[in-house]
Design a protein around this motif. Structure first.
Motif, PDB file in Angstrom:
ATOM      1  N   ASP A   1      -9.261   8.411   5.980  1.00  0.00           N
ATOM      2  CA  ASP A   1     -10.062   7.674   5.003  1.00  0.00           C
ATOM      3  C   ASP A   1      -9.117   6.847   4.122  1.00  0.00           C
ATOM      4  O   ASP A   1      -7.905   6.834   4.312  1.00  0.00           O
ATOM      5  N   LEU A   2      -9.681   6.168   3.150  1.00  0.00           N
ATOM      6  CA  LEU A   2      -8.869   5.349   2.254  1.00  0.00           C
ATOM      7  C   LEU A   2      -9.271   5.565   0.805  1.00  0.00           C
ATOM      8  O   LEU A   2     -10.336   6.094   0.501  1.00  0.00           O
ATOM      9  N   GLU A   3      -8.387   5.172  -0.081  1.00  0.00           N
ATOM     10  CA  GLU A   3      -8.642   5.145  -1.512  1.00  0.00           C
ATOM     11  C   GLU A   3      -8.387   3.725  -1.976  1.00  0.00           C
ATOM     12  O   GLU A   3      -7.290   3.185  -1.757  1.00  0.00           O
TER      13      GLU A   3
ATOM     14  N   TRP B   1      -0.487  13.208   4.744  1.00  0.00           N
ATOM     15  CA  TRP B   1      -1.205  12.527   5.820  1.00  0.00           C
ATOM     16  C   TRP B   1      -0.464  12.637   7.150  1.00  0.00           C
ATOM     17  O   TRP B   1      -1.060  12.952   8.178  1.00  0.00           O
TER      18      TRP B   1
ATOM     19  N   THR C   1      -4.546   6.500   3.138  1.00  0.00           N
ATOM     20  CA  THR C   1      -3.891   5.348   2.534  1.00  0.00           C
ATOM     21  C   THR C   1      -4.519   4.973   1.195  1.00  0.00           C
ATOM     22  O   THR C   1      -5.744   4.951   1.064  1.00  0.00           O
ATOM     23  N   ARG C   2      -3.653   4.696   0.228  1.00  0.00           N
ATOM     24  CA  ARG C   2      -4.091   4.026  -1.000  1.00  0.00           C
ATOM     25  C   ARG C   2      -3.944   2.538  -0.762  1.00  0.00           C
ATOM     26  O   ARG C   2      -2.836   2.022  -0.629  1.00  0.00           O
ATOM     27  N   HIS C   3      -5.082   1.872  -0.696  1.00  0.00           N
ATOM     28  CA  HIS C   3      -5.096   0.444  -0.378  1.00  0.00           C
ATOM     29  C   HIS C   3      -5.349  -0.362  -1.638  1.00  0.00           C
ATOM     30  O   HIS C   3      -6.377  -0.202  -2.300  1.00  0.00           O
TER      31      HIS C   3
ATOM     32  N   ASP D   1       0.832  -1.203   0.000  1.00  0.00           N
ATOM     33  CA  ASP D   1       0.000   0.000   0.000  1.00  0.00           C
ATOM     34  C   ASP D   1       0.868   1.256   0.000  1.00  0.00           C
ATOM     35  O   ASP D   1       2.093   1.190   0.023  1.00  0.00           O
TER      36      ASP D   1
ATOM     37  N   VAL E   1     -12.885   1.472   6.572  1.00  0.00           N
ATOM     38  CA  VAL E   1     -12.181   2.613   7.154  1.00  0.00           C
ATOM     39  C   VAL E   1     -11.878   2.354   8.624  1.00  0.00           C
ATOM     40  O   VAL E   1     -10.779   2.643   9.110  1.00  0.00           O
TER      41      VAL E   1
ATOM     42  N   ASN F   1      -4.285   3.072   8.402  1.00  0.00           N
ATOM     43  CA  ASN F   1      -4.724   4.466   8.223  1.00  0.00           C
ATOM     44  C   ASN F   1      -4.815   5.179   9.576  1.00  0.00           C
ATOM     45  O   ASN F   1      -5.635   6.065   9.775  1.00  0.00           O
TER      46      ASN F   1
ATOM     47  N   VAL G   1      -7.892  11.465   3.054  1.00  0.00           N
ATOM     48  CA  VAL G   1      -7.429  10.122   2.707  1.00  0.00           C
ATOM     49  C   VAL G   1      -6.037   9.901   3.279  1.00  0.00           C
ATOM     50  O   VAL G   1      -5.134  10.712   3.083  1.00  0.00           O
TER      51      VAL G   1
ATOM     52  N   HIS H   1       1.012   5.446   1.714  1.00  0.00           N
ATOM     53  CA  HIS H   1       0.457   6.553   2.471  1.00  0.00           C
ATOM     54  C   HIS H   1       0.413   7.788   1.580  1.00  0.00           C
ATOM     55  O   HIS H   1       1.359   8.075   0.852  1.00  0.00           O
TER      56      HIS H   1
END
Length: 261
Positions: free
Chosen positions: A119-121, A99, A197-199, A93, A142, A148, A195, A95
């Motif tokens: 939040d997440l993406e 953030w 984290t890009r998960h 993943d 989330v 996150n 956001v 960050h």
């Protein structure tokens, strides 16, 4: 110089994407330390982690002699971390830029806060899966993970770290949920819309498993199937045992704190 924040990344057989995760942490604004804990990888991930650590003083690499699971690796990472604030990231993943700065500012301005959660993406959503903000499953995703979250190391230590019982060595990934429950029940956590984290949803991973076996009925999440650990009650018992130990830890710590005069 002591870093502002330490990012703990458990490493296990994902050499291809590890450098991307590390770069996303080091690219944040504050002084960042990245702690890589290799959980007995066999694909060259351990060697890559050690190579990155040799080339950058901000990176620490630690190799476990045998595979112990993600929770154990994270606990070792926090023990090694130098900063008073810690965060977690999975090796596949990222960050999101800014953030750490946002979370650190909030923790600095509000001493009563134990942690900040973002939040997440979702990335690489598999075919046949559809989930959007507003779906109760999004809110569950989330809340559930620790990748996150930015939190005070002392709070993590007071809780006792991640659970490591054998019941948690499953694809559900519920050691995160168990720790989040302990964190939110006992401390103040600030939820942010930003956001964190890009998960990336990996085939066969915990997130895909959750989304494929769940549906929303009348605004509630229902599961089409249960895992063996869930059906046997092993996870329920492990979670109850962990929460009892957290309560005992915190009670013992409070007994050591003198009452205000």
């Amino acid at each position: 110089m002591t870093p502002d924040i330490s990012c703990v990344i458990p490493v296990y057989n994902d050499k291809r994407r590890l450098a991307r995760a590390v770069a996303s942490a080091l690219g944040q604004g504050p002084a960042v330390q990245v702690v890589l804990v290799d959980d007995a990888s066999t694909d060259g991930s351990r060697e890559l982690a050690e190579e990155m650590a040799q080339g950058d003083p901000r990176i620490v690499a630690f190799a476990l002699p045998q595979n112990r699971g993600q929770g154990f690796a994270r606990n070792v990472g926090v023990a090694v971390a130098d900063a008073l604030i810690v965060t977690f990231l999975d090796q596949d993943d990222e960050h999101v830029p800014g953030w750490y700065r946002l979370a650190l500012e909030l923790l600095g301005e509000h001493p009563d806060l134990a942690a900040v959660k973002g939040d997440l993406e979702l990335m690489d959503i598999p075919a046949g899966i559809s989930v959007a903000r507003g779906d109760p499953r999004w809110a569950a995703m989330v809340f559930s993970p620790m990748w996150n979250v930015v939190l005070r190391k002392v709070v993590y230590q007071a809780i006792g770290g991640f659970p490591t019982a054998s019941a948690y060595r499953t694809r559900e990934g519920v050691e995160d949920i168990t720790l989040m429950q302990a964190l939110t029940r006992n401390f103040k956590v600030a939820q942010q819309d930003a956001v964190a984290t890009r998960h990336y949803i990996n085939p066969g991973g915990a997130t895909e498993f959750f989304l494929r076996r769940s549906r929303v009925v009348d605004g509630r999440i229902e599961f089409a199937e249960s895992s063996s650990a869930e059906a046997s009650g092993a996870l329920r018992e492990a979670n109850a045992d962990f929460q009892r130990r957290v309560a005992a830890n915190l009670s013992a710590l409070r007994a050591l704190i003198p009452p205000p005069k």
